[in-house]
Structures are given as structure tokens and as C-alpha cells.
Design a protein around this motif. Sequence first.
Motif: not given
Length: 249
Positions: A146-148, A160-165, A81-88
Motif C-alpha cells: 500500500v505504501g508503494i 525513496f525507500c527507507d528500510e522497506p523490508n 514518492g516516499m516509502l517509510f520504514q513502518g509503512g506510515a
Amino acid sequence: MIRIENIHKSFDGKPVLRGISGTFEKGEPNLIIGSSGTGKSVLLKCIVGLIEPDEGHVYFDDKEFTNSNRDTKTEIRRQIGMLFQGGALFDSKTVEQNVMFPLDVLTKMPKAEKLDRVNFCLERVGLAGQNHKMPSEISGGMKKRVGIARAIVNNSSYLFCDEPNSGLDPQTSILIDELILEITEEYNITTIVVTHDMNSVLGIGDKIMFLYKGEKLWEGNKNEIMTSGIKEFDDFVFANKVMRKLREI
């Protein structure tokens, strides 16, 4: 668990990663930190297979990923599972459709079963009843949640979380960090978070890898930050005013 061995990557002859090795454990957040341009996101992309490393190996629970065949890679990717920086998020899809997307692509699950799973994940991230809203109608913090939900909807073993905040206010950032920690512990998954946010490091940094100019210079946990003895790491950590005050106490 994820294990990486001697990961090298260069672009146009310029080294970006220089022999990175390490282990990322299940059930606790594993953080990769460092200043911009140190190779954090490139390392993350090498681990998930978005970029092919020039040298080295990546193992997912002892399954070799980097040089494996297509079927093995597909099997492992189904568990990511991927959480992208901008939510995507897909702007043209509702919250429900965004979360359901991995199930549509990766499974043959009946529609009613998919919807049950989507509702469960939305409730888990505190967004029950938000199914039919569009991304433009929700806040930045809600988009991250939502991304999570989308990242865990397929019962992921690896998150994997890329700059989640990135782009969030401090209070919302803490909520996202706490949610990542809760989900990691609750489902006993292997979570890797790329960040330069020291609040995240102090909050959920059970295991931390510090990169500097493409090399791993330090590894430890949030309780060992103050005594690293490595100048480059100290310069990064104590560039934050709050951290400098903590050091003085």
C-alpha cells in the motif's frame, strides 16, 4: 537522476555526514547501505529536504534543490514518492483513502479520476479489490505494498525507500524487493533504497553506496562485493552467515 555534492551534517557538534558525493541513476535501484548509526537515513532526509545539510548541494535532474526557492522545491517535492520504514499508513483511513491522500493534497484531480488512478496503482502492486480494508486488517507485507502504491500514485519521478523490508519475513522481503525493482524499471524512475539487508543488496543492488561513520567508503554493484578490498566493507558484508558461505565457495 539525482546528484549530491559534498554533503555534510552535524548534530550538537558531532559530525554525522562527512562530505558525501555521488550520483543516483534512473531506471535502476540505487542502494545506500551500512550499519546502524552510519548516517544512511540522515543522508536520505537531506536528499529529500526533511533535513537541511550544513554544506553541500542536491540536484534533481540538474535542478539545484538545496538552496532553491520555495516554488522550485515545491515543484520537485510533487515528483517525490516516499516509502517509510513502518509503512506510515493512516490508521483511521482505508487502503483506498491512504493511497489517494497525495492526490487529495497535491492535485485538483476530479474524484473519479483519482479513484481510477488509485485502482490502477493498487492493481499494479497486487492489491486489487482491497480498497475498503483498514490497515489493521492487512498484513505487514500488504501495508508495504500500500505504501508503494501511495508513493507512485502521483506519477513520481523519484522514489525513496527507507528500510522497506524492516519487520518482514524473508519471503515477503523478496516480493517487496522485486516490486521495487519492477516499478523502477517499468516507469524509469530514480529510486534510492536505504537498507542493511544483504538479501536486498544481492537481489537488487545494481548500484550500491556503502557508508561508514558518515563517510562513503565504497561504491559499486552486487557483482563487485566480493572483491572490494576494504576491510570495513568486508566486515559489514560478511557478518552475514550466508555471505560468509558464499565467500568460501
